[in-house]
Enzyme design. Structure first.
Site, PDB file in Angstrom:
ATOM      1  N   LYS A  94     -94.883  59.325   1.556  1.00 43.68           N
ATOM      2  CA  LYS A  94     -94.816  58.738   0.216  1.00 43.68           C
ATOM      3  C   LYS A  94     -96.116  59.058  -0.509  1.00 43.68           C
ATOM      4  O   LYS A  94     -97.192  58.686  -0.059  1.00 43.68           O
ATOM      5  CB  LYS A  94     -94.601  57.229   0.302  1.00 43.68           C
ATOM      6  CG  LYS A  94     -94.603  56.572  -1.073  1.00 43.68           C
ATOM      7  CD  LYS A  94     -94.211  55.125  -1.008  1.00 43.68           C
ATOM      8  CE  LYS A  94     -94.319  54.503  -2.395  1.00 43.68           C
ATOM      9  NZ  LYS A  94     -93.927  53.092  -2.389  1.00 43.68           N
TER      10      LYS A  94
ATOM     11  N   ARG B 131     -92.757  50.631 -12.664  1.00 41.93           N
ATOM     12  CA  ARG B 131     -93.724  49.553 -12.936  1.00 41.93           C
ATOM     13  C   ARG B 131     -93.109  48.532 -13.893  1.00 41.93           C
ATOM     14  O   ARG B 131     -93.291  47.329 -13.734  1.00 41.93           O
ATOM     15  CB  ARG B 131     -95.009  50.135 -13.531  1.00 41.93           C
ATOM     16  CG  ARG B 131     -95.746  51.108 -12.620  1.00 41.93           C
ATOM     17  CD  ARG B 131     -96.598  50.373 -11.588  1.00 41.93           C
ATOM     18  NE  ARG B 131     -96.743  51.148 -10.366  1.00 41.93           N
ATOM     19  CZ  ARG B 131     -97.656  52.102 -10.171  1.00 41.93           C
ATOM     20  NH1 ARG B 131     -98.527  52.374 -11.109  1.00 41.93           N
ATOM     21  NH2 ARG B 131     -97.692  52.759  -9.027  1.00 41.93           N
TER      22      ARG B 131
ATOM     23  N   ARG C  94    -102.789  53.544  -6.290  1.00 42.81           N
ATOM     24  CA  ARG C  94    -102.520  53.372  -4.859  1.00 42.81           C
ATOM     25  C   ARG C  94    -103.037  54.548  -4.036  1.00 42.81           C
ATOM     26  O   ARG C  94    -102.561  54.812  -2.944  1.00 42.81           O
ATOM     27  CB  ARG C  94    -101.013  53.222  -4.625  1.00 42.81           C
ATOM     28  CG  ARG C  94    -100.350  52.132  -5.429  1.00 42.81           C
ATOM     29  CD  ARG C  94     -98.966  51.836  -4.869  1.00 42.81           C
ATOM     30  NE  ARG C  94     -98.119  51.147  -5.809  1.00 42.81           N
ATOM     31  CZ  ARG C  94     -98.267  49.872  -6.176  1.00 42.81           C
ATOM     32  NH1 ARG C  94     -99.246  49.154  -5.689  1.00 42.81           N
ATOM     33  NH2 ARG C  94     -97.436  49.319  -7.027  1.00 42.81           N
TER      34      ARG C  94
ATOM     35  N   GLU D 152     -97.291  62.386   9.137  1.00 38.61           N
ATOM     36  CA  GLU D 152     -96.947  60.972   8.916  1.00 38.61           C
ATOM     37  C   GLU D 152     -95.529  60.679   9.415  1.00 38.61           C
ATOM     38  O   GLU D 152     -95.268  59.620   9.990  1.00 38.61           O
ATOM     39  CB  GLU D 152     -97.041  60.631   7.427  1.00 38.61           C
ATOM     40  CG  GLU D 152     -98.459  60.505   6.899  1.00 38.61           C
ATOM     41  CD  GLU D 152     -99.090  59.157   7.232  1.00 38.61           C
ATOM     42  OE1 GLU D 152     -98.465  58.349   7.936  1.00 38.61           O
ATOM     43  OE2 GLU D 152    -100.230  58.926   6.791  1.00 38.61           O
TER      44      GLU D 152
ATOM     45  N   LYS E 280     -90.813  61.008  -0.603  1.00 37.82           N
ATOM     46  CA  LYS E 280     -90.737  60.386  -1.924  1.00 37.82           C
ATOM     47  C   LYS E 280     -92.001  60.701  -2.714  1.00 37.82           C
ATOM     48  O   LYS E 280     -93.087  60.549  -2.159  1.00 37.82           O
ATOM     49  CB  LYS E 280     -90.597  58.880  -1.719  1.00 37.82           C
ATOM     50  CG  LYS E 280     -90.646  58.065  -2.985  1.00 37.82           C
ATOM     51  CD  LYS E 280     -90.652  56.618  -2.630  1.00 37.82           C
ATOM     52  CE  LYS E 280     -90.861  55.810  -3.886  1.00 37.82           C
ATOM     53  NZ  LYS E 280     -90.963  54.400  -3.620  1.00 37.82           N
TER      54      LYS E 280
ATOM     55  N   SER F  81     -87.974  56.838 -10.218  1.00 40.70           N
ATOM     56  CA  SER F  81     -87.755  56.438 -11.612  1.00 40.70           C
ATOM     57  C   SER F  81     -88.190  57.501 -12.620  1.00 40.70           C
ATOM     58  O   SER F  81     -87.479  57.773 -13.595  1.00 40.70           O
ATOM     59  CB  SER F  81     -88.480  55.119 -11.881  1.00 40.70           C
ATOM     60  OG  SER F  81     -89.869  55.236 -11.604  1.00 40.70           O
TER      61      SER F  81
ATOM     62  N   TYR G 186     -80.986  56.595  -8.895  1.00 39.80           N
ATOM     63  CA  TYR G 186     -80.485  55.664  -9.901  1.00 39.80           C
ATOM     64  C   TYR G 186     -79.160  56.146 -10.482  1.00 39.80           C
ATOM     65  O   TYR G 186     -78.479  55.396 -11.160  1.00 39.80           O
ATOM     66  CB  TYR G 186     -81.545  55.459 -10.993  1.00 39.80           C
ATOM     67  CG  TYR G 186     -82.802  54.844 -10.413  1.00 39.80           C
ATOM     68  CD1 TYR G 186     -82.855  53.480 -10.141  1.00 39.80           C
ATOM     69  CD2 TYR G 186     -83.899  55.632 -10.046  1.00 39.80           C
ATOM     70  CE1 TYR G 186     -83.980  52.912  -9.555  1.00 39.80           C
ATOM     71  CE2 TYR G 186     -85.027  55.081  -9.466  1.00 39.80           C
ATOM     72  CZ  TYR G 186     -85.063  53.719  -9.221  1.00 39.80           C
ATOM     73  OH  TYR G 186     -86.163  53.162  -8.620  1.00 39.80           O
TER      74      TYR G 186
END
Ligand code: PBG
Length: 314
Positions: A187, A197, A208, A224, A239, A265, A304
């Site tokens: 990620k 957000r 982040r 990872e 992602k 998004s 989505y």
């Protein structure tokens, strides 16, 4: 082999099927009717009633599942609403289970960012940084609460080191050995989470980059994923999707467990914005983007567009 639709269909190497699509769904505490999200046309924050409707629509469309995100009314430093059995996400899980039963795989985002007053994915230490190991204890409690509420798959999206092993252990000790772990393994700290957000009313002011991956790193994404598999992940994920198809292909080729991808998004927002301006064909862009994510190696895709795309695939 390209001349007619029938020939192209026969020659297609990759297909998209509704069962491989997962719809991300937002549920907001205290709403009396669904509230639109400006940066995500067609996507809403659901009420506890309307989430039932979307669950039954998703089941009827044959989707693989839905991924629930909770937006609480009250936030605090520890993200207490996340493991409260009466917290919005846990109540939504129970509602979805009651509505759709085994016709749909109920999944929950397991993270703290929606629930903390500072918006970070973990609890903070004295210096304002994220405290990795203190956060693991919070994830363990949230995992057990989500499993009790009816989640079949937990989406570990917080990017703390050791989160998969910690959650696996906590689930097993609490009698939830059958609850599966979807590890957001690769990620990236991405600008493409922008519209999200607004969707979760995020309180974050910084970024982040201290815990999510650097977009420059491909090998690290593969490492990872291998670490998460060793810790007990049932599924690994990359992602965002579209800008990370190289990582996705490499992770999928190396992974002994299913590999999924999340069309986030901002990826959806770019398609919507360009289509609204008449600059691209909306349906064509949606179909092409999702088949490309599948072609790169994703066995399932969080998108989505899941419901709409499933309708077109009928
Ligand atoms: C963290 C989480 C995020 C997304 C999914 N889970 C936000 C982040 O990491 O900043 C983003 C999804 C999207 O943009 O569609 N709980």
């Amino acid at each position: 082999m390209r001349r007619t639709p029938a020939l192209r269909r026969l020659a297609a190497e990759t297909r998209v099927h509704p069962a491989e699509l997962i719809l991300p769904v937002f549920v907001r505490e205290g709403l009396t009717e669904p509230r639109p999200i400006a940066a995500m046309p067609g996507v809403v924050q659901h009420t506890l009633d309307s989430v039932r409707e979307v669950a039954s629509a998703a089941a009827a469309a044959g989707l693989g599942g839905i991924m629930l995100f909770g937006v609480p009314a009250v936030r605090d430093a520890a993200g207490s609403a996340a493991d409260d059995p009466e917290g919005i996400l846990n109540r939504a899980l129970t509602a979805v289970r009651a509505e759709a039963g085994d016709a749909l795989v109920a999944q929950a985002d397991l993270c703290l960012d929606e629930f903390t007053d500072h918006g970070h994915c973990g609890v903070l230490d004295g210096d304002g940084g994220v405290d990795n190991d203190a956060t693991l204890a919070r994830y363990e409690a949230i995992a057990v609460a989500q499993a009790r509420a009816g989640a079949a798959v937990l989406g570990l999206s917080g990017m703390m080191d050791g989160q998969v092993a910690a959650v696996r252990g906590a689930l097993d000790r609490a009698g939830h050995a059958d609850t599966a772990i979807l590890a957001y393994s690769a990620k990236y700290a991405s600008a493409f989470y922008g519209p999200f957000r607004e969707a979760v009313d995020s309180q974050l002011s910084g970024n982040r980059r201290g815990y999510q991956q650097d977009p420059a790193n491909r090998r690290e994404g593969v490492r990872e994923s291998a670490l998460d598999v060793a810790e007990g992940a049932d599924i690994v994920m990359v992602k965002p999707a579209s800008n990370y198809l190289d990582v996705l292909a490499e992770v999928a080729a190396a992974s002994p467990v299913p590999t999924w991808a999340y069309q986030v998004s901002g990826e959806a927002a770019m398609i919507e914005a360009a289509a609204t301006n008449g600059w691209i064909d909306r349906r064509g862009a949606i179909e092409e983007s999702v088949v490309s994510i599948r072609r790169a190696g994703a066995e399932a895709v969080l998108t989505y567009f899941a419901l709409e795309l499933a309708g077109w695939l009928r």
